[in-house]
Scaffold this motif. Sequence first.
Motif, PDB file in Angstrom:
ATOM      1  N   VAL A   1      13.327 -17.095 -27.362  1.00  0.00           N
ATOM      2  CA  VAL A   1      12.641 -18.151 -26.433  1.00  0.00           C
ATOM      3  C   VAL A   1      12.989 -17.605 -25.118  1.00  0.00           C
ATOM      4  CG1 VAL A   1      12.992 -20.035 -28.086  1.00  0.00           C
ATOM      5  CG2 VAL A   1      14.783 -19.651 -26.550  1.00  0.00           C
ATOM      6  N   GLY A   2      13.788 -16.444 -24.958  1.00  0.00           N
ATOM      7  CA  GLY A   2      13.969 -15.871 -23.452  1.00  0.00           C
ATOM      8  C   GLY A   2      15.311 -16.277 -22.889  1.00  0.00           C
ATOM      9  N   LYS A   3      16.425 -16.547 -23.711  1.00  0.00           N
ATOM     10  CA  LYS A   3      17.668 -16.951 -23.066  1.00  0.00           C
ATOM     11  C   LYS A   3      18.252 -15.990 -22.507  1.00  0.00           C
ATOM     12  CE  LYS A   3      19.681 -18.072 -27.135  1.00  0.00           C
ATOM     13  NZ  LYS A   3      18.457 -17.837 -28.017  1.00  0.00           N
ATOM     14  N   SER A   4      18.352 -14.683 -22.972  1.00  0.00           N
ATOM     15  CA  SER A   4      18.864 -13.388 -22.481  1.00  0.00           C
ATOM     16  C   SER A   4      18.199 -13.191 -21.204  1.00  0.00           C
ATOM     17  CB  SER A   4      19.000 -12.290 -23.529  1.00  0.00           C
ATOM     18  OG  SER A   4      19.849 -12.523 -24.580  1.00  0.00           O
ATOM     19  N   SER A   5      16.668 -13.093 -21.268  1.00  0.00           N
ATOM     20  CA  SER A   5      16.095 -12.727 -20.190  1.00  0.00           C
ATOM     21  C   SER A   5      16.377 -13.576 -18.784  1.00  0.00           C
ATOM     22  CB  SER A   5      14.485 -12.894 -20.234  1.00  0.00           C
ATOM     23  OG  SER A   5      14.116 -12.182 -21.313  1.00  0.00           O
ATOM     24  N   LEU A   6      16.471 -14.987 -19.233  1.00  0.00           N
ATOM     25  CA  LEU A   6      17.129 -15.969 -18.045  1.00  0.00           C
ATOM     26  C   LEU A   6      18.411 -15.471 -17.642  1.00  0.00           C
ATOM     27  CD1 LEU A   6      15.938 -19.309 -19.656  1.00  0.00           C
ATOM     28  CD2 LEU A   6      15.145 -18.243 -17.479  1.00  0.00           C
ATOM     29  N   ILE A   7      19.583 -15.367 -18.173  1.00  0.00           N
ATOM     30  CA  ILE A   7      21.023 -14.698 -17.889  1.00  0.00           C
ATOM     31  C   ILE A   7      20.772 -13.424 -17.212  1.00  0.00           C
ATOM     32  CG2 ILE A   7      23.041 -14.242 -18.968  1.00  0.00           C
ATOM     33  CD1 ILE A   7      22.544 -16.280 -21.216  1.00  0.00           C
ATOM     34  N   ASN A   8      20.014 -12.589 -17.598  1.00  0.00           N
ATOM     35  CA  ASN A   8      19.734 -11.131 -17.200  1.00  0.00           C
ATOM     36  C   ASN A   8      19.367 -11.366 -15.570  1.00  0.00           C
ATOM     37  OD1 ASN A   8      20.715  -9.592 -19.158  1.00  0.00           O
ATOM     38  ND2 ASN A   8      18.618  -9.138 -19.939  1.00  0.00           N
TER      39      ASN A   8
ATOM     40  N   HIS B   1      16.709 -11.891 -33.725  1.00  0.00           N
ATOM     41  CA  HIS B   1      18.077 -12.045 -33.212  1.00  0.00           C
ATOM     42  C   HIS B   1      18.512 -10.789 -32.157  1.00  0.00           C
ATOM     43  CE1 HIS B   1      19.102 -15.379 -35.490  1.00  0.00           C
ATOM     44  NE2 HIS B   1      18.682 -14.901 -36.447  1.00  0.00           N
ATOM     45  N   THR B   2      18.449 -11.174 -30.706  1.00  0.00           N
ATOM     46  CA  THR B   2      18.880 -10.210 -29.891  1.00  0.00           C
ATOM     47  C   THR B   2      20.410 -10.076 -29.778  1.00  0.00           C
ATOM     48  OG1 THR B   2      16.901 -10.289 -28.823  1.00  0.00           O
ATOM     49  CG2 THR B   2      18.564  -9.127 -27.618  1.00  0.00           C
ATOM     50  N   THR B   3      20.987 -11.284 -29.253  1.00  0.00           N
ATOM     51  CA  THR B   3      22.381 -11.734 -29.033  1.00  0.00           C
ATOM     52  C   THR B   3      22.890 -11.981 -30.531  1.00  0.00           C
ATOM     53  OG1 THR B   3      21.894 -12.961 -26.846  1.00  0.00           O
ATOM     54  CG2 THR B   3      24.186 -12.970 -27.950  1.00  0.00           C
ATOM     55  N   THR B   4      24.068 -11.069 -30.809  1.00  0.00           N
ATOM     56  CA  THR B   4      24.384 -11.425 -32.071  1.00  0.00           C
ATOM     57  C   THR B   4      26.018 -11.975 -32.089  1.00  0.00           C
ATOM     58  OG1 THR B   4      25.344  -8.886 -32.019  1.00  0.00           O
ATOM     59  CG2 THR B   4      23.322  -9.288 -33.104  1.00  0.00           C
ATOM     60  N   SER B   5      26.612 -12.154 -31.090  1.00  0.00           N
ATOM     61  CA  SER B   5      27.789 -12.650 -30.780  1.00  0.00           C
ATOM     62  C   SER B   5      27.999 -13.655 -29.462  1.00  0.00           C
ATOM     63  CB  SER B   5      28.968 -11.663 -30.883  1.00  0.00           C
ATOM     64  OG  SER B   5      28.930 -10.867 -29.808  1.00  0.00           O
ATOM     65  N   ARG B   6      28.706 -14.431 -29.433  1.00  0.00           N
ATOM     66  CA  ARG B   6      28.864 -15.234 -28.213  1.00  0.00           C
ATOM     67  C   ARG B   6      29.807 -14.542 -27.259  1.00  0.00           C
ATOM     68  NH1 ARG B   6      29.088 -17.331 -32.894  1.00  0.00           N
ATOM     69  NH2 ARG B   6      27.519 -19.056 -33.508  1.00  0.00           N
ATOM     70  N   GLU B   7      29.396 -14.548 -25.998  1.00  0.00           N
ATOM     71  CA  GLU B   7      30.236 -13.876 -24.958  1.00  0.00           C
ATOM     72  C   GLU B   7      30.211 -14.849 -23.610  1.00  0.00           C
ATOM     73  OE1 GLU B   7      28.926 -10.096 -23.725  1.00  0.00           O
ATOM     74  OE2 GLU B   7      26.879 -10.427 -24.561  1.00  0.00           O
ATOM     75  N   MET B   8      31.126 -14.712 -22.838  1.00  0.00           N
ATOM     76  CA  MET B   8      31.198 -15.408 -21.721  1.00  0.00           C
ATOM     77  C   MET B   8      30.996 -14.345 -20.688  1.00  0.00           C
ATOM     78  SD  MET B   8      34.343 -17.590 -20.019  1.00  0.00           S
ATOM     79  CE  MET B   8      33.944 -18.879 -21.321  1.00  0.00           C
ATOM     80  N   LEU B   9      30.116 -14.691 -19.551  1.00  0.00           N
ATOM     81  CA  LEU B   9      29.979 -13.781 -18.545  1.00  0.00           C
ATOM     82  C   LEU B   9      29.842 -14.679 -16.945  1.00  0.00           C
ATOM     83  CD1 LEU B   9      26.462 -12.703 -20.227  1.00  0.00           C
ATOM     84  CD2 LEU B   9      28.483 -11.222 -19.781  1.00  0.00           C
ATOM     85  N   ILE B  10      30.268 -13.806 -16.122  1.00  0.00           N
ATOM     86  CA  ILE B  10      30.202 -14.429 -14.665  1.00  0.00           C
ATOM     87  C   ILE B  10      28.999 -13.912 -13.880  1.00  0.00           C
ATOM     88  CG2 ILE B  10      31.886 -14.592 -12.449  1.00  0.00           C
ATOM     89  CD1 ILE B  10      33.170 -15.645 -14.923  1.00  0.00           C
ATOM     90  N   LEU B  11      28.496 -14.922 -13.299  1.00  0.00           N
ATOM     91  CA  LEU B  11      27.408 -14.802 -12.536  1.00  0.00           C
ATOM     92  C   LEU B  11      27.930 -14.315 -11.079  1.00  0.00           C
ATOM     93  CD1 LEU B  11      24.935 -17.305 -13.461  1.00  0.00           C
ATOM     94  CD2 LEU B  11      25.084 -15.253 -14.568  1.00  0.00           C
ATOM     95  N   PRO B  12      26.909 -13.620 -10.375  1.00  0.00           N
ATOM     96  CA  PRO B  12      27.278 -13.397  -8.991  1.00  0.00           C
ATOM     97  C   PRO B  12      27.546 -14.561  -8.005  1.00  0.00           C
ATOM     98  CG  PRO B  12      25.298 -12.123  -9.576  1.00  0.00           C
ATOM     99  CD  PRO B  12      25.967 -13.098 -10.783  1.00  0.00           C
TER     100      PRO B  12
ATOM    101  N   GLN C   1      20.909  -8.192 -13.394  1.00  0.00           N
ATOM    102  CA  GLN C   1      20.699  -6.837 -13.970  1.00  0.00           C
ATOM    103  C   GLN C   1      20.708  -7.171 -15.380  1.00  0.00           C
ATOM    104  OE1 GLN C   1      24.826  -4.757 -14.868  1.00  0.00           O
ATOM    105  NE2 GLN C   1      25.701  -6.640 -13.654  1.00  0.00           N
ATOM    106  N   ASP C   2      19.888  -5.861 -16.136  1.00  0.00           N
ATOM    107  CA  ASP C   2      19.607  -6.162 -17.617  1.00  0.00           C
ATOM    108  C   ASP C   2      20.873  -5.836 -18.439  1.00  0.00           C
ATOM    109  OD1 ASP C   2      17.192  -6.860 -16.988  1.00  0.00           O
ATOM    110  OD2 ASP C   2      16.325  -4.847 -17.238  1.00  0.00           O
ATOM    111  N   LEU C   3      21.787  -6.527 -18.496  1.00  0.00           N
ATOM    112  CA  LEU C   3      23.033  -6.471 -18.971  1.00  0.00           C
ATOM    113  C   LEU C   3      22.857  -6.970 -20.569  1.00  0.00           C
ATOM    114  CD1 LEU C   3      26.004  -5.773 -18.946  1.00  0.00           C
ATOM    115  CD2 LEU C   3      26.753  -8.294 -18.473  1.00  0.00           C
TER     116      LEU C   3
END
Length: 349
Positions: free
Chosen positions: A197-204, A226-237, A209-211
């Motif tokens: 649904v575009g969760k990773s695209s929004l976060i990128n 399934h693109t994200t296979t595990s949960r992870e926490m990220l800090i935005l700019p 950047q395309d992390l």
Amino acid sequence: MNNLEKYGLIKENNQTNQNLGRVIAQHRDLYQVVTNEGVLEAKVSGKLRYQLESPIEFPAVGDWVELETKIDIGVIQKVLPRKSVLVRESSGSSSKGQVIASNIETIFICMSLNHNFNPRRVERFLTIVWDSGATPVVVLTKSDQCDDVEEKLQALEDVCFGIKVIVCSVIDETGLAELQTLIQPQQTVAFVGSSGVGKSSLINHFLGQDLLETKQIRGSDDKGRHTTTSREMLILPNGGIVIDTPGMRELQILTGDVSKTFEDITELAKDCKFRDCTHQNEPGCAVKKAIDEGFLDADRLTSYLKLQREVSYSQLNSRQLENQKINQIFGSKKAMKQSRKHMQQIKRR
């Protein structure tokens, strides 16, 4: 600002504790934990593992923990109380539960404006999000691929009453600025939703950047992989803290707040003739009357009753669940035995 403050530490988290850390990723039994000294791998101590009675009590991404450092690995000794926790039923036949994320202020329920669009799916997510203690926001993605946005928004009017709904697109950047205003520095948010649904695209986009890896959904049926296979926490700019979660093709409910998700039905039910009205065939049912008069969608009542049963079942142990289903189908165990006896007599004839 030290490491832990960047990851949301406030005074209430016991800022003087030198053994404090926050779980930022999980890979099976190993965790990545950020401390004021940096990030290290950690595992649960044997004592804590013995004390924990349920899988949902184990550390999860977002948890604040107390740990000791031994040589090159941390040992988690304690999971601090959670101010919010998002839980789903784990896959399989056993009712164990699975923590999606914890200590989150806002949860973005993402749904794309293509064949993935389904108001009933939003109701399921809202049921567990309201129960989590976090604030839900519905994010409708891929608006650039939709020609009937207003029609779909109208379909969500009753479902999302009182809830913020943001229509957005990473392609033409519609709604992204509005969405970013809800991700404040040192505030933790989580993105949940089906695969593709575009969760990773929004976060990128917010990362700049395309992390996170993204994959296109299948054109044949609009189903994502399934693109994200595990949960992870990220800090935005901007200092916001984001938890990315794997896509969920099937959301099974362990606990949920059905009355909050269906406040319209809850309010109508107060005017039913009988306090224990099931909104099926009872006389004087205000809910059925609202449907007959066109004030309530019949599909919404069906969804309400279904989710209510799921939440009730999930709170029963396996034997109670078996008896509950027998009572629902046959009326009682005695009736089930009589039915079975009757069928055996028919076979003998």
